[in-house]
Design an enzyme around this catalytic site. Structure first.
Site, mmCIF file in Angstrom:
data_model
loop_
_atom_site.group_PDB
_atom_site.id
_atom_site.type_symbol
_atom_site.label_atom_id
_atom_site.label_comp_id
_atom_site.label_asym_id
_atom_site.label_seq_id
_atom_site.Cartn_x
_atom_site.Cartn_y
_atom_site.Cartn_z
ATOM 1 N N GLU A 12 0.852 -1.193 0.000
ATOM 2 C CA GLU A 12 0.000 0.000 0.000
ATOM 3 C C GLU A 12 0.890 1.247 0.000
ATOM 4 O OE1 GLU A 12 -2.403 0.485 3.585
ATOM 5 O OE2 GLU A 12 -4.144 0.702 2.308
ATOM 6 N N ARG A 62 -4.426 -4.138 0.090
ATOM 7 C CA ARG A 62 -5.672 -3.423 -0.154
ATOM 8 C C ARG A 62 -5.875 -3.193 -1.661
ATOM 9 N NH1 ARG A 62 -5.344 0.003 4.723
ATOM 10 N NH2 ARG A 62 -6.419 -1.089 6.387
HETATM 11 N N1 LIG Z 1 -9.285 7.712 5.146
HETATM 12 C C1 LIG Z 1 -8.628 6.653 4.649
HETATM 13 N N2 LIG Z 1 -7.563 6.172 5.330
HETATM 14 C C2 LIG Z 1 -6.950 5.114 4.772
HETATM 15 C C3 LIG Z 1 -7.353 4.500 3.567
HETATM 16 N N3 LIG Z 1 -6.509 3.448 3.299
HETATM 17 C C4 LIG Z 1 -5.621 3.419 4.318
HETATM 18 N N4 LIG Z 1 -5.879 4.434 5.176
HETATM 19 C C5 LIG Z 1 -5.088 4.782 6.360
HETATM 20 C C6 LIG Z 1 -5.247 3.849 7.494
HETATM 21 C C7 LIG Z 1 -3.895 3.887 8.131
HETATM 22 O O1 LIG Z 1 -3.780 5.009 8.969
HETATM 23 C C8 LIG Z 1 -2.940 4.058 6.953
HETATM 24 C C9 LIG Z 1 -2.376 2.804 6.360
HETATM 25 O O2 LIG Z 1 -3.239 1.728 6.529
HETATM 26 P P1 LIG Z 1 -2.709 0.370 7.246
HETATM 27 O O3 LIG Z 1 -3.909 -0.478 7.397
HETATM 28 O O4 LIG Z 1 -1.687 -0.184 6.303
HETATM 29 O O5 LIG Z 1 -2.115 0.791 8.536
HETATM 30 O O6 LIG Z 1 -3.736 4.702 5.944
HETATM 31 C C10 LIG Z 1 -8.472 5.055 2.872
HETATM 32 O O7 LIG Z 1 -8.881 4.601 1.787
HETATM 33 N N5 LIG Z 1 -9.052 6.125 3.463
#
Ligand SMILES: Nc1nc2c(ncn2[C@H]2C[C@H](O)[C@@H](COP(=O)(O)O)O2)c(=O)[nH]1
Ligand SMILES: Nc1ncnc2c1ncn2[C@@H]1O[C@H](COP(=O)(O)OP(=O)(O)O)[C@@H](O)[C@H]1O
Length: 254
Positions: free
Chosen positions: A44, A113
């Site tokens: 990601e 994701r």
């Molecule tokens: N508002 C959103 N936040 C998102 C999205 N995809 C990830 N995230 C955030 C959540 C975490 O703080 C960070 C990385 O995710 P991890 O699960 O790898 O810790 O980014 C989104 O689509 N919208």
């Protein structure tokens, strides 16, 4: 059965690892890479969200940062949620469309994701908790549906690996990881995201707008146990994934 993507007949299998914040996706990607070095992993692009740069910037300005969008969205969710979702979805779409450096006829590609969790977990939740207005949610869904239908099989996935743990376990791991932007994240937010994941991947009650997504197989992996230091648990999880991938048949010919 072979599937046709683009102009070549391929036997590739594309999967996405899904799960709550800090459930252990990146850790699991590293575990799978160790077990299956020939698999392609696409992580990601969190660092892109933490350091937004102009896309086609020339060398001189390429290091210019326009801000930490991840920090901004946590600090002012009403102001930045729509902007974040457009950027996160764009970065995911680019990742899913990126051709593999070398594409053998049979390959396995694992994404961390997907453009689907962007919508059916995060954007949907942000609308439901009021951080996306109704007009923002309508517009997001409009271009999301249009883009994914336009790209068709090129963004299709053959399977989901749903890493599942309670919101409490995720919060504990989130605090342990101590990402600065996430220091204000509360259990309530993780409970909401857990519920979105469960509705999408466990009970499959979430309304899905893409025919080829509705019946994609889901492997649910309980990762509440600490597998980082437990080789038996690692072997159990890796073996489940290996069997799941072997049993996947690439999507039917269009
Ligand atoms: N508002 C959103 N936040 C998102 C999205 N995809 C990830 N995230 C955030 C959540 C975490 O703080 C960070 C990385 O995710 P991890 O699960 O790898 O810790 O980014 C989104 O689509 N919208
Ligand atoms: N099974 C596990 N047991 C205990 N800690 C874990 C486990 N998986 C990951 N962690 C820890 O939890 C934190 C979040 O893991 P990470 O892989 O970054 O999650 P994600 O990629 O889902 O956001 C990290 O500090 C990691 O070391």
């Amino acid at each position: 059965m072979a599937s046709v993507r683009g102009l070549c007949m391929e036997l590739g299998k594309r999967l996405s690892i899904e799960g709550n914040i800090a459930v252990g996706k990146s850790t699991f990607v590293r575990l799978l890479k160790k077990a299956f070095p020939e698999w392609h992993m696409t992580t990601e692009p969190v660092s892109k969200w933490q350091n937004v740069q102009a896309a086609q910037s020339n060398q001189a300005s390429s290091s210019q940062s326009f801000g930490n969008l991840l920090q901004m969205v946590y600090q002012e969710p009403y102001r930045w949620s729509y902007t974040f979702q457009t950027y996160s979805c764009l970065s995911r779409l680019k990742a899913q469309l990126q051709p593999l450096p070398v594409k053998p006829q049979e390959f396995v590609q694992i994404f961390e994701r997907s453009v689907y969790s962007d919508r059916y977990v995060f954007a949907k939740n942000l609308f439901e908790i009021g951080h996306l207005t109704e007009i923002e949610w309508i517009i997001y869904q409009d271009w999301h549906t249009f883009l994914l239908q336009a790209f068709g099989n090129r963004v299709a996935l053959d399977g989901f690996l749903y890493l599942r743990a309670s919101p409490e376990v995720c919060l504990e791991r989130l605090r342990q990881r101590a990402r600065p932007e996430e220091k204000e994240v509360q259990l309530r937010y993780l409970e909401q995201l857990h519920s979105q994941h469960e509705n999408w991947l466990q009970t499959r009650s979430t309304e899905i707008h893409f025919e080829n997504l509705r019946n994609v197989p889901v492997l649910i992996l309980d990762v509440a146990k600490d597998f980082q230091n437990d080789t038996n648990e690692q072997r159990r999880l890796v073996s489940m994934v290996e069997t799941f991938v072997k049993n996947l048949s690439s999507e039917a010919l269009p």
